[in-house]
Design a protein around this motif. Structure first.
Motif, PDB file in Angstrom:
ATOM      1  N   VAL A   1       0.843  -1.204   0.000  1.00  0.00           N
ATOM      2  CA  VAL A   1       0.000   0.000   0.000  1.00  0.00           C
ATOM      3  C   VAL A   1       0.874   1.248   0.000  1.00  0.00           C
ATOM      4  O   VAL A   1       0.584   2.232  -0.699  1.00  0.00           O
ATOM      5  CB  VAL A   1      -0.949  -0.009   1.215  1.00  0.00           C
ATOM      6  CG1 VAL A   1      -1.664   1.325   1.350  1.00  0.00           C
ATOM      7  CG2 VAL A   1      -1.957  -1.147   1.080  1.00  0.00           C
TER       8      VAL A   1
ATOM      9  N   LEU B   1       2.029   1.816  -3.479  1.00  0.00           N
ATOM     10  CA  LEU B   1       0.983   2.324  -4.370  1.00  0.00           C
ATOM     11  C   LEU B   1       0.654   3.789  -4.096  1.00  0.00           C
ATOM     12  O   LEU B   1       0.275   4.520  -5.014  1.00  0.00           O
ATOM     13  CB  LEU B   1      -0.283   1.475  -4.228  1.00  0.00           C
ATOM     14  CG  LEU B   1      -0.200   0.028  -4.742  1.00  0.00           C
ATOM     15  CD1 LEU B   1      -1.521  -0.687  -4.520  1.00  0.00           C
ATOM     16  CD2 LEU B   1       0.192  -0.012  -6.220  1.00  0.00           C
ATOM     17  N   THR B   2       0.803   4.200  -2.844  1.00  0.00           N
ATOM     18  CA  THR B   2       0.488   5.590  -2.507  1.00  0.00           C
ATOM     19  C   THR B   2       1.668   6.529  -2.756  1.00  0.00           C
ATOM     20  O   THR B   2       1.534   7.737  -2.560  1.00  0.00           O
ATOM     21  CB  THR B   2       0.066   5.700  -1.039  1.00  0.00           C
ATOM     22  OG1 THR B   2       1.113   5.173  -0.210  1.00  0.00           O
ATOM     23  CG2 THR B   2      -1.221   4.927  -0.786  1.00  0.00           C
TER      24      THR B   2
ATOM     25  N   ARG C   1       4.371   3.804 -16.176  1.00  0.00           N
ATOM     26  CA  ARG C   1       3.781   4.718 -15.187  1.00  0.00           C
ATOM     27  C   ARG C   1       2.422   4.163 -14.780  1.00  0.00           C
ATOM     28  O   ARG C   1       1.485   4.116 -15.595  1.00  0.00           O
ATOM     29  CB  ARG C   1       3.632   6.122 -15.781  1.00  0.00           C
ATOM     30  CG  ARG C   1       2.976   7.126 -14.833  1.00  0.00           C
ATOM     31  CD  ARG C   1       2.709   8.434 -15.556  1.00  0.00           C
ATOM     32  NE  ARG C   1       1.939   9.361 -14.743  1.00  0.00           N
ATOM     33  CZ  ARG C   1       2.472  10.279 -13.950  1.00  0.00           C
ATOM     34  NH1 ARG C   1       3.802  10.384 -13.881  1.00  0.00           N
ATOM     35  NH2 ARG C   1       1.715  11.101 -13.241  1.00  0.00           N
ATOM     36  N   LEU C   2       2.331   3.712 -13.543  1.00  0.00           N
ATOM     37  CA  LEU C   2       1.094   3.138 -13.022  1.00  0.00           C
ATOM     38  C   LEU C   2       0.493   4.111 -12.013  1.00  0.00           C
ATOM     39  O   LEU C   2       1.182   4.583 -11.103  1.00  0.00           O
ATOM     40  CB  LEU C   2       1.370   1.787 -12.354  1.00  0.00           C
ATOM     41  CG  LEU C   2       2.102   0.736 -13.208  1.00  0.00           C
ATOM     42  CD1 LEU C   2       2.353  -0.518 -12.382  1.00  0.00           C
ATOM     43  CD2 LEU C   2       1.304   0.402 -14.462  1.00  0.00           C
ATOM     44  N   GLU C   3      -0.777   4.389 -12.168  1.00  0.00           N
ATOM     45  CA  GLU C   3      -1.456   5.321 -11.259  1.00  0.00           C
ATOM     46  C   GLU C   3      -2.723   4.655 -10.747  1.00  0.00           C
ATOM     47  O   GLU C   3      -3.833   4.926 -11.187  1.00  0.00           O
ATOM     48  CB  GLU C   3      -1.766   6.640 -11.966  1.00  0.00           C
ATOM     49  CG  GLU C   3      -2.167   7.746 -11.007  1.00  0.00           C
ATOM     50  CD  GLU C   3      -2.167   9.115 -11.671  1.00  0.00           C
ATOM     51  OE1 GLU C   3      -2.696  10.065 -11.082  1.00  0.00           O
ATOM     52  OE2 GLU C   3      -1.611   9.230 -12.799  1.00  0.00           O
ATOM     53  N   VAL C   4      -2.532   3.753  -9.751  1.00  0.00           N
ATOM     54  CA  VAL C   4      -3.660   3.065  -9.145  1.00  0.00           C
ATOM     55  C   VAL C   4      -4.466   4.039  -8.299  1.00  0.00           C
ATOM     56  O   VAL C   4      -5.700   4.035  -8.301  1.00  0.00           O
ATOM     57  CB  VAL C   4      -3.156   1.881  -8.288  1.00  0.00           C
ATOM     58  CG1 VAL C   4      -4.333   1.171  -7.626  1.00  0.00           C
ATOM     59  CG2 VAL C   4      -2.347   0.913  -9.148  1.00  0.00           C
ATOM     60  N   ILE C   5      -3.751   4.888  -7.554  1.00  0.00           N
ATOM     61  CA  ILE C   5      -4.402   5.917  -6.741  1.00  0.00           C
ATOM     62  C   ILE C   5      -4.162   7.259  -7.421  1.00  0.00           C
ATOM     63  O   ILE C   5      -3.008   7.622  -7.684  1.00  0.00           O
ATOM     64  CB  ILE C   5      -3.828   5.928  -5.309  1.00  0.00           C
ATOM     65  CG1 ILE C   5      -4.072   4.575  -4.646  1.00  0.00           C
ATOM     66  CG2 ILE C   5      -4.430   7.052  -4.490  1.00  0.00           C
ATOM     67  CD1 ILE C   5      -3.494   4.462  -3.262  1.00  0.00           C
TER      68      ILE C   5
ATOM     69  N   SER D   1      -0.913   9.675  -7.217  1.00  0.00           N
ATOM     70  CA  SER D   1       0.228   8.943  -6.644  1.00  0.00           C
ATOM     71  C   SER D   1       0.746   7.934  -7.664  1.00  0.00           C
ATOM     72  O   SER D   1       0.508   6.727  -7.547  1.00  0.00           O
ATOM     73  CB  SER D   1      -0.174   8.234  -5.345  1.00  0.00           C
ATOM     74  OG  SER D   1      -0.652   9.146  -4.389  1.00  0.00           O
ATOM     75  N   PRO D   2       1.424   8.406  -8.709  1.00  0.00           N
ATOM     76  CA  PRO D   2       1.894   7.487  -9.745  1.00  0.00           C
ATOM     77  C   PRO D   2       3.070   6.645  -9.257  1.00  0.00           C
ATOM     78  O   PRO D   2       3.889   7.080  -8.445  1.00  0.00           O
ATOM     79  CB  PRO D   2       2.322   8.424 -10.875  1.00  0.00           C
ATOM     80  CG  PRO D   2       2.714   9.686 -10.171  1.00  0.00           C
ATOM     81  CD  PRO D   2       1.785   9.803  -8.989  1.00  0.00           C
TER      82      PRO D   2
END
Length: 393
Positions: free
Chosen positions: A34, A37-38, A186-190, A193-194
């Protein structure tokens, strides 16, 4: 009970300490995930933590093979770790004063051979004697190796250390170019907060695979050895060496084999560290490395491979977790809290779990030797109570 065959029964078969360790470990991994991800924790640093945990697990495995299995007191963990690191660095580094430019596989082989020679050199005169002599000799060995590394500039480059160490997979087909070939993601799940995965992340992922391979191989070998007749002789030597001699066992030979095996695993951790850090210096032979390895083995449970693994992870958690205290406004310097927390852990373990968090008893049982594939049930009464009941009838 196998986790793949019957997951529910396997979890139900866990003891209370095993369930506690599993729960805490899963919760901690989820916390790190977590945080990643943040954006609070960089993905490359997350993999670096995994790499450090694997390295300390290797050191704990090596010490466990000596102290946990056979009762050999080795205070030169840092020396064999340094031999592994310098052995491969002198063969592969561009700045090596004696060689350099060889394949990391050559460096790995040289490091293990030198560690083997050093283990025999220190073991031959001491292992025929009681454990105290090995403890004294190994304590001196750690300092001798450190001073040689520090002062013999023609051999080790002295206090400047060795730079230009290649990655372990440099020169390998496909793997050597894998980090550069992978695209940046580049992943931006939230939202806001990439998570950016670049070349450094892919390079770290290769290092993670390497340390997992090293640690997995060491764990498999030690697990098989611990349950084998060879491992039973080692446990007998630790409990009562005179008894092992009375049974006709060459205890000197068995102790030498255990000492060499543990030393090679420690050197393997040094090899990984050199190709991870790409630099080695005399400071890497700090005695604190030996201290950390001992704490990990005692915390996890002497003789327990799972315990050594768990102890190595806890040491890395404390060592790296205290770094974040610098961001917290504290009235004291947070750096010394690292050793303070480790001291608190040692006191708590000695008070409430003197046998360690994960003692080795359950590791010594072959699943195939127990009906149903699980662990044996604890009897409701002892042998004497059962015998008394039979006599009454």
């Amino acid at each position: 009970m196998s986790l793949l065959d019957d997951p529910k029964a396997a979890f139900a078969d866990l003891s209370r300490p095993e369930g506690w360790v599993l729960g805490v470990s899963v919760a901690f991994v989820l916390f790190l995930f977590v945080a990643m991800l943040t954006g609070a924790l960089g993905p490359t640093y997350f993999l670096f933590l995994v790499e450090l945990a694997g390295m300390y697990a290797l050191l704990s495995f090596g010490l466990n093979a000596q102290w946990g299995f056979t009762g050999l007191i080795n205070f030169s963990v840092a020396a064999f770790f340094g031999i592994g690191a310098y052995g491969t660095a002198l063969m592969t580094a561009s700045g090596s004063p004696i060689a350099g430019g060889f394949s990391p596989l050559v460096g790995l082989a040289v490091a293990l051979v030198v560690a083997l020679a050093l283990a025999l050199l220190i073991g031959i005169p001491t292992l025929r004697l009681r454990a105290d002599y090995l403890a004294i000799a190994s304590l001196g060995l750690a300092e001798v190796v450190r001073l040689i590394v520090l002062n013999e500039r023609w051999l080790t480059n002295g206090s400047a250390g060795l730079r230009g160490i290649p990655g372990f997979f440099d020169g390998w087909p496909v793997l050597s170019t894998f980090p550069e070939a992978m695209p940046g993601l580049r992943l931006e799940v939230i939202p806001g907060s990439p998570v950016i995965l670049e070349t450094a992340f892919w390079q770290a992922s290769l290092n993670v695979l390497l340390v997992l391979a090293f640690a997995g191989a060491a764990y498999f070998v030690l697990r098989r050895a611990h349950r084998s007749p060879w491992g039973r002789v080692l446990r007998t030597i630790r409990s009562d060496e005179d008894l092992a001699r009375a049974l006709g066992k060459n205890t000197y030979s068995f102790k030498m084999q255990s000492f060499v095996l543990g030393s090679l695993i420690m050197a393997l951790a040094g090899v990984f560290y050199a190709h991870l850090n790409l630099y080695v210096g005399p400071g890497d032979l700090d005695p604190i490395t030996t201290f950390y390895a001992w704490v990990a083995v005692i915390l996890g449970g002497s003789g327990s491979n799972r315990g050594a693994l768990f102890g190595g992870i806890v040491i890395v958690t404390i060592r790296e977790g205290t770094r974040f205290l610098n961001d917290v406004a504290l009235p004291i310097d947070p750096a010394p809290l690292r050793l303070l927390l480790i001291g608190v852990v040692i006191v708590a373990v000695m008070r409430y779990r003197p046998q360690g968090v994960l003692p080795p008893q359950r590791e010594l049982i072959w699943p195939s030797a127990v009906g149903g594939g699980g662990t044996p049930e604890t009897p409701d009464s002892g042998v004497r109570e059962r015998k008394g009941g039979d006599d009454d009838e």
